[in-house]
Design a protein around this motif. Structure first.
Motif, PDB file in Angstrom:
ATOM      1  N   SER A  77       0.804  -1.226   0.000  1.00 52.11           N
ATOM      2  CA  SER A  77       0.000   0.000   0.000  1.00 52.11           C
ATOM      3  C   SER A  77       0.834   1.272   0.000  1.00 52.11           C
ATOM      4  O   SER A  77       0.295   2.376  -0.125  1.00 52.11           O
ATOM      5  N   GLY A  78       2.153   1.165   0.156  1.00 58.89           N
ATOM      6  CA  GLY A  78       2.982   2.371   0.152  1.00 58.89           C
ATOM      7  C   GLY A  78       4.223   2.219   1.018  1.00 58.89           C
ATOM      8  O   GLY A  78       4.601   1.116   1.419  1.00 58.89           O
ATOM      9  N   LYS A  79       4.853   3.363   1.322  1.00 58.79           N
ATOM     10  CA  LYS A  79       6.059   3.385   2.149  1.00 58.79           C
ATOM     11  C   LYS A  79       5.757   4.055   3.485  1.00 58.79           C
ATOM     12  O   LYS A  79       5.022   5.041   3.540  1.00 58.79           O
ATOM     13  N   TYR A  80       6.347   3.500   4.544  1.00 57.60           N
ATOM     14  CA  TYR A  80       6.107   4.023   5.881  1.00 57.60           C
ATOM     15  C   TYR A  80       7.432   4.107   6.654  1.00 57.60           C
ATOM     16  O   TYR A  80       8.378   3.370   6.367  1.00 57.60           O
ATOM     17  N   ALA A  81       7.454   4.989   7.634  1.00 56.88           N
ATOM     18  CA  ALA A  81       8.549   5.035   8.594  1.00 56.88           C
ATOM     19  C   ALA A  81       7.993   4.548   9.928  1.00 56.88           C
ATOM     20  O   ALA A  81       6.906   4.962  10.344  1.00 56.88           O
ATOM     21  N   VAL A  82       8.733   3.673  10.577  1.00 56.09           N
ATOM     22  CA  VAL A  82       8.319   3.151  11.877  1.00 56.09           C
ATOM     23  C   VAL A  82       9.393   3.504  12.894  1.00 56.09           C
ATOM     24  O   VAL A  82      10.565   3.152  12.716  1.00 56.09           O
ATOM     25  N   LYS A  83       8.994   4.215  13.934  1.00 58.80           N
ATOM     26  CA  LYS A  83       9.940   4.591  14.987  1.00 58.80           C
ATOM     27  C   LYS A  83       9.709   3.693  16.202  1.00 58.80           C
ATOM     28  O   LYS A  83       8.644   3.712  16.813  1.00 58.80           O
ATOM     29  N   LEU A  84      10.711   2.875  16.533  1.00 58.45           N
ATOM     30  CA  LEU A  84      10.650   2.029  17.722  1.00 58.45           C
ATOM     31  C   LEU A  84      11.151   2.842  18.907  1.00 58.45           C
ATOM     32  O   LEU A  84      12.307   3.277  18.936  1.00 58.45           O
ATOM     33  N   LEU A  85      10.289   3.049  19.872  1.00 53.93           N
ATOM     34  CA  LEU A  85      10.633   3.884  21.013  1.00 53.93           C
ATOM     35  C   LEU A  85      11.530   3.123  21.983  1.00 53.93           C
ATOM     36  O   LEU A  85      11.311   1.949  22.271  1.00 53.93           O
ATOM     37  N   ASN A  86      12.538   3.822  22.472  1.00 55.72           N
ATOM     38  CA  ASN A  86      13.542   3.246  23.361  1.00 55.72           C
ATOM     39  C   ASN A  86      12.882   2.646  24.607  1.00 55.72           C
ATOM     40  O   ASN A  86      12.231   3.360  25.370  1.00 55.72           O
ATOM     41  N   PRO A  87      13.045   1.326  24.840  1.00 55.48           N
ATOM     42  CA  PRO A  87      12.392   0.686  25.996  1.00 55.48           C
ATOM     43  C   PRO A  87      12.801   1.281  27.333  1.00 55.48           C
ATOM     44  O   PRO A  87      12.004   1.295  28.278  1.00 55.48           O
ATOM     45  N   VAL A  88      14.030   1.759  27.440  1.00 56.62           N
ATOM     46  CA  VAL A  88      14.487   2.364  28.690  1.00 56.62           C
ATOM     47  C   VAL A  88      13.741   3.669  28.947  1.00 56.62           C
ATOM     48  O   VAL A  88      13.292   3.944  30.068  1.00 56.62           O
ATOM     49  N   ILE A  89      13.581   4.480  27.900  1.00 58.74           N
ATOM     50  CA  ILE A  89      12.834   5.734  28.028  1.00 58.74           C
ATOM     51  C   ILE A  89      11.393   5.450  28.420  1.00 58.74           C
ATOM     52  O   ILE A  89      10.794   6.173  29.232  1.00 58.74           O
ATOM     53  N   MET A  90      10.809   4.380  27.880  1.00 55.36           N
ATOM     54  CA  MET A  90       9.404   4.070  28.120  1.00 55.36           C
ATOM     55  C   MET A  90       9.138   3.597  29.550  1.00 55.36           C
ATOM     56  O   MET A  90       7.981   3.446  29.951  1.00 55.36           O
ATOM     57  N   LYS A  91      10.167   3.388  30.334  1.00 55.48           N
ATOM     58  CA  LYS A  91      10.003   3.005  31.738  1.00 55.48           C
ATOM     59  C   LYS A  91       9.932   4.218  32.666  1.00 55.48           C
ATOM     60  O   LYS A  91       9.661   4.072  33.861  1.00 55.48           O
ATOM     61  N   ARG A  92      10.193   5.402  32.136  1.00 60.68           N
ATOM     62  CA  ARG A  92      10.142   6.600  32.978  1.00 60.68           C
ATOM     63  C   ARG A  92       8.711   6.847  33.449  1.00 60.68           C
ATOM     64  O   ARG A  92       7.754   6.624  32.697  1.00 60.68           O
ATOM     65  N   PRO A  93       8.535   7.310  34.671  1.00 54.83           N
ATOM     66  CA  PRO A  93       7.189   7.427  35.239  1.00 54.83           C
ATOM     67  C   PRO A  93       6.264   8.401  34.524  1.00 54.83           C
ATOM     68  O   PRO A  93       5.057   8.226  34.532  1.00 54.83           O
ATOM     69  N   ASP A  94       6.813   9.437  33.904  1.00 51.30           N
ATOM     70  CA  ASP A  94       5.976  10.460  33.276  1.00 51.30           C
ATOM     71  C   ASP A  94       5.931  10.343  31.760  1.00 51.30           C
ATOM     72  O   ASP A  94       5.406  11.219  31.070  1.00 51.30           O
ATOM     73  N   VAL A  95       6.460   9.251  31.200  1.00 55.39           N
ATOM     74  CA  VAL A  95       6.660   9.176  29.757  1.00 55.39           C
ATOM     75  C   VAL A  95       5.352   9.190  28.965  1.00 55.39           C
ATOM     76  O   VAL A  95       5.243   9.875  27.942  1.00 55.39           O
ATOM     77  N   PHE A  96       4.334   8.484  29.419  1.00 59.36           N
ATOM     78  CA  PHE A  96       3.098   8.411  28.638  1.00 59.36           C
ATOM     79  C   PHE A  96       2.345   9.744  28.644  1.00 59.36           C
ATOM     80  O   PHE A  96       1.742  10.120  27.644  1.00 59.36           O
ATOM     81  N   GLU A  97       2.407  10.455  29.752  1.00 61.00           N
ATOM     82  CA  GLU A  97       1.791  11.780  29.804  1.00 61.00           C
ATOM     83  C   GLU A  97       2.532  12.741  28.877  1.00 61.00           C
ATOM     84  O   GLU A  97       1.914  13.559  28.185  1.00 61.00           O
ATOM     85  N   ASN A  98       3.856  12.634  28.843  1.00 56.31           N
ATOM     86  CA  ASN A  98       4.642  13.496  27.953  1.00 56.31           C
ATOM     87  C   ASN A  98       4.307  13.231  26.490  1.00 56.31           C
ATOM     88  O   ASN A  98       4.147  14.167  25.689  1.00 56.31           O
ATOM     89  N   TYR A  99       4.211  11.961  26.126  1.00 57.19           N
ATOM     90  CA  TYR A  99       3.873  11.625  24.743  1.00 57.19           C
ATOM     91  C   TYR A  99       2.442  12.034  24.399  1.00 57.19           C
ATOM     92  O   TYR A  99       2.166  12.486  23.283  1.00 57.19           O
ATOM     93  N   ARG A 100       1.541  11.868  25.341  1.00 59.75           N
ATOM     94  CA  ARG A 100       0.147  12.271  25.100  1.00 59.75           C
ATOM     95  C   ARG A 100       0.075  13.770  24.819  1.00 59.75           C
ATOM     96  O   ARG A 100      -0.619  14.208  23.895  1.00 59.75           O
ATOM     97  N   ARG A 101       0.787  14.558  25.607  1.00 62.32           N
ATOM     98  CA  ARG A 101       0.801  16.007  25.402  1.00 62.32           C
ATOM     99  C   ARG A 101       1.425  16.356  24.048  1.00 62.32           C
ATOM    100  O   ARG A 101       0.914  17.222  23.321  1.00 62.32           O
ATOM    101  N   ALA A 102       2.516  15.662  23.697  1.00 67.79           N
ATOM    102  CA  ALA A 102       3.158  15.911  22.408  1.00 67.79           C
ATOM    103  C   ALA A 102       2.218  15.592  21.247  1.00 67.79           C
ATOM    104  O   ALA A 102       2.193  16.309  20.240  1.00 67.79           O
ATOM    105  N   GLU A 103       1.426  14.536  21.377  1.00 69.42           N
ATOM    106  CA  GLU A 103       0.478  14.169  20.318  1.00 69.42           C
ATOM    107  C   GLU A 103      -0.583  15.246  20.131  1.00 69.42           C
ATOM    108  O   GLU A 103      -0.961  15.578  19.002  1.00 69.42           O
ATOM    109  N   LEU A 104      -1.067  15.803  21.234  1.00 72.60           N
ATOM    110  CA  LEU A 104      -2.067  16.875  21.143  1.00 72.60           C
ATOM    111  C   LEU A 104      -1.476  18.122  20.497  1.00 72.60           C
ATOM    112  O   LEU A 104      -2.123  18.783  19.664  1.00 72.60           O
ATOM    113  N   LEU A 105      -0.238  18.454  20.855  1.00 70.40           N
ATOM    114  CA  LEU A 105       0.417  19.622  20.274  1.00 70.40           C
ATOM    115  C   LEU A 105       0.745  19.386  18.802  1.00 70.40           C
ATOM    116  O   LEU A 105       0.704  20.326  17.998  1.00 70.40           O
ATOM    117  N   GLU A 106       1.044  18.157  18.449  1.00 69.65           N
ATOM    118  CA  GLU A 106       1.286  17.818  17.046  1.00 69.65           C
ATOM    119  C   GLU A 106       0.047  18.129  16.204  1.00 69.65           C
ATOM    120  O   GLU A 106       0.144  18.706  15.116  1.00 69.65           O
TER     121      GLU A 106
END
Length: 328
Positions: free
Chosen positions: A41-70
């Motif tokens: 169906s086409g070409k895509y870029a896939v970003k695998l998020l660093n597992p160590v970063i994803m263990k930080r306590p505030d990481v999901f809230e930070n990404y959620r905020r970034a998605e809204l700002l995006e």
């Protein structure tokens, strides 16, 4: 993780189409892994998020905020490559691996020696457009840098001799630069706006001579003057320890023309340029295996410690000339 089966699996589960070629690792940043997927169906870029970063306590809230700002950047016609929303979500997860999927775009990220004054002019104006979207008269929540360099010097002596000597040699300078950064932070004007957080040259692709921003997961609220100054230094050669003051002037002039003059006291905020200390500390932690997921990542951390230290030392040495150029 078996990458071959992983990419076949996400292509099927997310209805991206059957793979027509093996997933290809492409050059990305220093935190995550980026792959190019070619499917029916086409070409895509896939970003695998660093597992160590994803263990930080505030990481999901930070990404959620970034998605809204995006989304807000897209609504304001800022040229960006947003993460695809699939099944109602931007962030995806398979086999405990979090990732984002993007439509692939043909563009070129400039190498440092390819950046000219006209590129800096475009980047400065684009940054100003982001900062103008929404701002409030209140201090930004930018945290001071309070690294315990003595601890890292001692730990490196036994855990990572590759960085021990340089850390010990520059111990006093690191504490001095940290003090300079924190002092400058307190003198920033009380203004907060949407900030990209990572708009250096590797995260801007050029298509038909125009910039398109990628890698938006660092989007957050911040201080416009701080980000403008840091990115101006970066785009004009500070990252490779070779300042081009014509390019710096082009970046700042274009920013002011679009945003309006912030009337900065350059001497007061000079210390903001030592923001590299935060990146240095993170890579020291990777080198010492304090915050590290693999031997490959540790080696990357060791390399970044040496590069980042060199940038900090260089910036310290150009203070007089930099302030002279900024005051012209």
């Amino acid at each position: 993780m078996d990458k071959h089966n992983f990419f076949h699996g996400i292509a099927e589960e997310l209805s991206l189409g059957a793979l027509t070629a093996p997933a290809e690792r492409v050059t990305g940043g220093y935190l995550h892994e980026m792959y190019k997927l070619e499917t029916a169906s086409g070409k895509y870029a896939v970003k695998l998020l660093n597992p160590v970063i994803m263990k930080r306590p505030d990481v999901f809230e930070n990404y959620r905020r970034a998605e809204l700002l995006e989304k807000e950047l897209c609504e304001n016609k800022i040229p960006v490559v947003p993460a695809m929303e699939i099944n109602g979500c931007k962030m995806q997860c398979k086999d405990s691996q979090y990732f984002y999927v993007f439509h692939w775009i043909e563009g070129k990220a400039l190498a440092w020696d390819e950046i000219k004054a006209e590129h800096c002019r475009e980047a400065g104006a684009l940054l100003a457009r982001i900062h103008k979207i929404r701002q409030v008269k209140e201090p930004s929540d930018i945290k001071e840098i309070c690294a315990d360099w003595d601890f890292y010097v001692t730990a490196a002596d036994t855990e990572c001799r590759e960085i021990a000597g340089k850390l010990e040699k520059n111990r006093d300078l690191l504490y001095y630069c940290q003090e300079q950064y924190n002092s400058a932070l307190r003198l920033l004007p009380p203004v907060s706006c949407i900030c990209d957080g990572d708009m250096d040259c590797k995260n801007v692709l050029w298509t038909d001579g125009k910039p398109v921003i990628i890698d938006l997961e660092c989007l957050d609220y911040g201080n416009p003057l701080s980000e403008m100054f840091q990115l101006g230094l970066s785009w004009s050669g500070g990252t490779v320890c070779s300042m081009n003051y014509e390019s710096l002037n082009a970046f700042i002039s274009a920013y002011k023309k679009e945003y309006g003059d912030l009337n900065p006291n350059w001497n007061a905020i000079y210390g903001i340029g030592f923001s590299w200390l935060d990146w240095l500390e993170y890579n020291v932690k990777r080198a010492l295996r304090i915050e590290c997921g693999s031997e490959e990542e540790r080696e990357l951390g060791i390399g970044q410690v040496h590069e980042t230290l060199q940038r900090i030392i260089y910036y310290h040495t150009i203070k007089d000339e930099l302030l002279k150029q900024l005051s012209n």
